[in-house]
Motif scaffolding. Sequence first.
Motif, PDB file in Angstrom:
ATOM      1  N   SER A  35       0.860  -1.316  -0.030  1.00 15.14           N
ATOM      2  CA  SER A  35       0.002   0.013   0.021  1.00 15.14           C
ATOM      3  C   SER A  35       0.939   1.287  -0.095  1.00 15.14           C
ATOM      4  O   SER A  35       1.769   1.208   0.790  1.00 15.14           O
ATOM      5  N   TYR A  36       0.409   2.393  -0.851  1.00 15.41           N
ATOM      6  CA  TYR A  36       1.181   3.537  -0.607  1.00 15.41           C
ATOM      7  C   TYR A  36       0.293   4.613  -0.023  1.00 15.41           C
ATOM      8  O   TYR A  36       0.551   5.660  -0.050  1.00 15.41           O
ATOM      9  N   GLU A  37      -1.166   4.222   0.494  1.00 12.93           N
ATOM     10  CA  GLU A  37      -2.099   5.216   0.886  1.00 12.93           C
ATOM     11  C   GLU A  37      -1.803   5.741   2.269  1.00 12.93           C
ATOM     12  O   GLU A  37      -2.036   6.737   2.592  1.00 12.93           O
ATOM     13  N   ASP A  38      -1.201   4.934   2.988  1.00 17.80           N
ATOM     14  CA  ASP A  38      -0.928   5.463   4.379  1.00 17.80           C
ATOM     15  C   ASP A  38       0.487   5.996   4.732  1.00 17.80           C
ATOM     16  O   ASP A  38       0.759   6.925   5.627  1.00 17.80           O
ATOM     17  N   GLU A  39       1.483   5.664   3.898  1.00 16.78           N
ATOM     18  CA  GLU A  39       2.884   6.003   4.132  1.00 16.78           C
ATOM     19  C   GLU A  39       3.531   6.657   3.210  1.00 16.78           C
ATOM     20  O   GLU A  39       4.640   6.859   2.977  1.00 16.78           O
ATOM     21  N   GLY A  40       2.630   7.490   2.358  1.00 18.93           N
ATOM     22  CA  GLY A  40       3.236   8.269   1.263  1.00 18.93           C
ATOM     23  C   GLY A  40       3.961   7.633   0.304  1.00 18.93           C
ATOM     24  O   GLY A  40       3.270   6.644  -0.133  1.00 18.93           O
ATOM     25  N   ASP A  41       5.246   8.000   0.165  1.00 17.48           N
ATOM     26  CA  ASP A  41       6.180   7.433  -0.922  1.00 17.48           C
ATOM     27  C   ASP A  41       6.621   6.177  -0.367  1.00 17.48           C
ATOM     28  O   ASP A  41       7.184   5.271  -1.229  1.00 17.48           O
ATOM     29  N   HIS A  42       6.384   5.656   0.817  1.00 21.84           N
ATOM     30  CA  HIS A  42       7.117   4.329   1.193  1.00 21.84           C
ATOM     31  C   HIS A  42       6.085   3.267   1.452  1.00 21.84           C
ATOM     32  O   HIS A  42       5.101   3.311   2.109  1.00 21.84           O
ATOM     33  N   TRP A  65       2.017 -10.150   8.989  1.00 20.06           N
ATOM     34  CA  TRP A  65       2.778  -9.062   7.738  1.00 20.06           C
ATOM     35  C   TRP A  65       1.978  -7.615   7.728  1.00 20.06           C
ATOM     36  O   TRP A  65       2.762  -6.808   6.820  1.00 20.06           O
ATOM     37  N   ASP A  66       0.764  -7.569   8.077  1.00 23.66           N
ATOM     38  CA  ASP A  66       0.201  -6.194   7.874  1.00 23.66           C
ATOM     39  C   ASP A  66       1.176  -5.193   8.610  1.00 23.66           C
ATOM     40  O   ASP A  66       1.318  -5.160   9.784  1.00 23.66           O
ATOM     41  N   GLY A  67       1.543  -4.177   7.550  1.00 15.90           N
ATOM     42  CA  GLY A  67       2.455  -3.039   8.268  1.00 15.90           C
ATOM     43  C   GLY A  67       3.757  -3.304   8.253  1.00 15.90           C
ATOM     44  O   GLY A  67       4.460  -2.484   8.839  1.00 15.90           O
ATOM     45  N   VAL A  68       4.382  -4.547   7.549  1.00 14.51           N
ATOM     46  CA  VAL A  68       5.655  -4.680   7.616  1.00 14.51           C
ATOM     47  C   VAL A  68       6.226  -3.793   6.455  1.00 14.51           C
ATOM     48  O   VAL A  68       5.760  -3.315   5.482  1.00 14.51           O
ATOM     49  N   SER A  69       7.334  -3.094   6.903  1.00 13.37           N
ATOM     50  CA  SER A  69       7.953  -2.175   5.998  1.00 13.37           C
ATOM     51  C   SER A  69       9.206  -3.001   5.300  1.00 13.37           C
ATOM     52  O   SER A  69      10.198  -3.246   5.856  1.00 13.37           O
ATOM     53  N   ALA A 116      10.746 -11.877  16.499  1.00 10.23           N
ATOM     54  CA  ALA A 116      10.738 -10.891  15.854  1.00 10.23           C
ATOM     55  C   ALA A 116      10.761  -9.545  16.511  1.00 10.23           C
ATOM     56  O   ALA A 116       9.889  -9.382  17.681  1.00 10.23           O
ATOM     57  N   SER A 117      11.699  -8.391  16.430  1.00  9.75           N
ATOM     58  CA  SER A 117      11.549  -7.415  17.413  1.00  9.75           C
ATOM     59  C   SER A 117      10.448  -6.244  17.077  1.00  9.75           C
ATOM     60  O   SER A 117      10.296  -6.027  15.797  1.00  9.75           O
ATOM     61  N   PRO A 118       9.760  -5.774  18.088  1.00 13.43           N
ATOM     62  CA  PRO A 118       8.606  -4.746  17.810  1.00 13.43           C
ATOM     63  C   PRO A 118       9.150  -3.736  17.049  1.00 13.43           C
ATOM     64  O   PRO A 118       8.520  -2.696  16.503  1.00 13.43           O
ATOM     65  N   ASP A 119      10.518  -3.350  17.400  1.00 10.39           N
ATOM     66  CA  ASP A 119      11.213  -2.171  16.866  1.00 10.39           C
ATOM     67  C   ASP A 119      11.662  -2.295  15.604  1.00 10.39           C
ATOM     68  O   ASP A 119      12.370  -1.042  15.039  1.00 10.39           O
ATOM     69  N   LYS A 120      11.895  -3.452  14.962  1.00 12.68           N
ATOM     70  CA  LYS A 120      12.184  -3.664  13.665  1.00 12.68           C
ATOM     71  C   LYS A 120      10.796  -4.059  12.922  1.00 12.68           C
ATOM     72  O   LYS A 120      10.664  -5.054  12.740  1.00 12.68           O
ATOM     73  N   ASP A 121      10.427  -2.823  11.972  1.00 11.79           N
ATOM     74  CA  ASP A 121       9.177  -3.232  11.196  1.00 11.79           C
ATOM     75  C   ASP A 121       9.552  -3.941   9.972  1.00 11.79           C
ATOM     76  O   ASP A 121       8.414  -4.236   9.214  1.00 11.79           O
ATOM     77  N   TRP A 122      10.673  -4.636   9.805  1.00 10.39           N
ATOM     78  CA  TRP A 122      10.592  -5.465   8.639  1.00 10.39           C
ATOM     79  C   TRP A 122      10.824  -6.880   9.102  1.00 10.39           C
ATOM     80  O   TRP A 122      11.078  -7.766   8.224  1.00 10.39           O
ATOM     81  N   GLN A 123      10.657  -7.099  10.222  1.00  6.53           N
ATOM     82  CA  GLN A 123      10.763  -8.482  10.698  1.00  6.53           C
ATOM     83  C   GLN A 123       9.359  -9.055  11.144  1.00  6.53           C
ATOM     84  O   GLN A 123       8.608  -8.323  11.613  1.00  6.53           O
ATOM     85  N   VAL A 124       9.141 -10.500  10.970  1.00  8.75           N
ATOM     86  CA  VAL A 124       7.990 -11.349  11.117  1.00  8.75           C
ATOM     87  C   VAL A 124       8.462 -12.501  11.827  1.00  8.75           C
ATOM     88  O   VAL A 124       9.606 -13.026  11.545  1.00  8.75           O
TER      89      VAL A 124
END
Length: 273
Positions: A158-165, A195-199, A215-223
């Motif tokens: 999705s691009y709707e919530d995070e702008g360009d990211h 997986w919802d919200g993973v960067s 997975a660390s909650p501080d690392k939004d690329w981990q599941v």
Amino acid sequence: MSKQANSNFAVFRFAAIICLVCSLVVSAAAVSLRSIQEKNALNEKRINILIAAGLAEAGKKMTAKEIEERFEKITPVVVNLKSGELVSDKDPATYDMYQAAESKDEGKALTNDPANIKRIAEDGSAYLLIEDDKIARVILPVQGYGLWSTMYGFTALSYEDEGDHATIKGLTFYQQGETPGLGARITEPAWQAEWDGVSPYDDQGKPRVEVVKNASPDKDWQVDAISGATLTSRGVQNLMNFWLGEQGYEPFLHRIQEGEITAETVKEAGNRS
């Protein structure tokens, strides 16, 4: 001919007739059911696309009519994986990227193959959810080897919530042969919801998805990895990074991020095809 010989011949003839009749019945059933099987497979694929797009709920049954109506909100496109440009000379409704991968003309062997898929097509399928004249979600096919099987699924960004990211909004699997109760848990809604919200990209724009234990909650690329299914979890990590990378859909996603592909250009490409 003796009575014994006549009896043996009668038994043989009867058995042959029964075998012939059974063969005809099985063949007729296979032919008559083929169209139903193909339609069911198409609906199963569409359900997974709809779930990834947020247009259907995992585990909730839908009628064929409901599937068709909701899928009308999805715009399928064909994308050149190397350039990321839209392809206008292929019908997105019928194009099969996995079949094309096996073709000499449309596919190629991979030398760098972390997803362990051997070959890849020059062009890939993608599905877009367009809302308010904007690309709200991009749904991409993903494929890769786990412990026992090649896993097929879809991920949505999705691009709707995070702008360009880009942010991952969903991951589903519709075909796999992993261990029941262990690796096969990749089909469970509870794990897929993680997986919802993973960067998926780092600051340099490179894929960095990690499926790890605790997975660390501080690392939004981990599941969180699936307990007892290390190789399947690693396979999911590898396939996600592969298809979001430069050999997969990264060029296409970059063009969307930069505004080079918009809802308007998708509409124009559809009108040209």
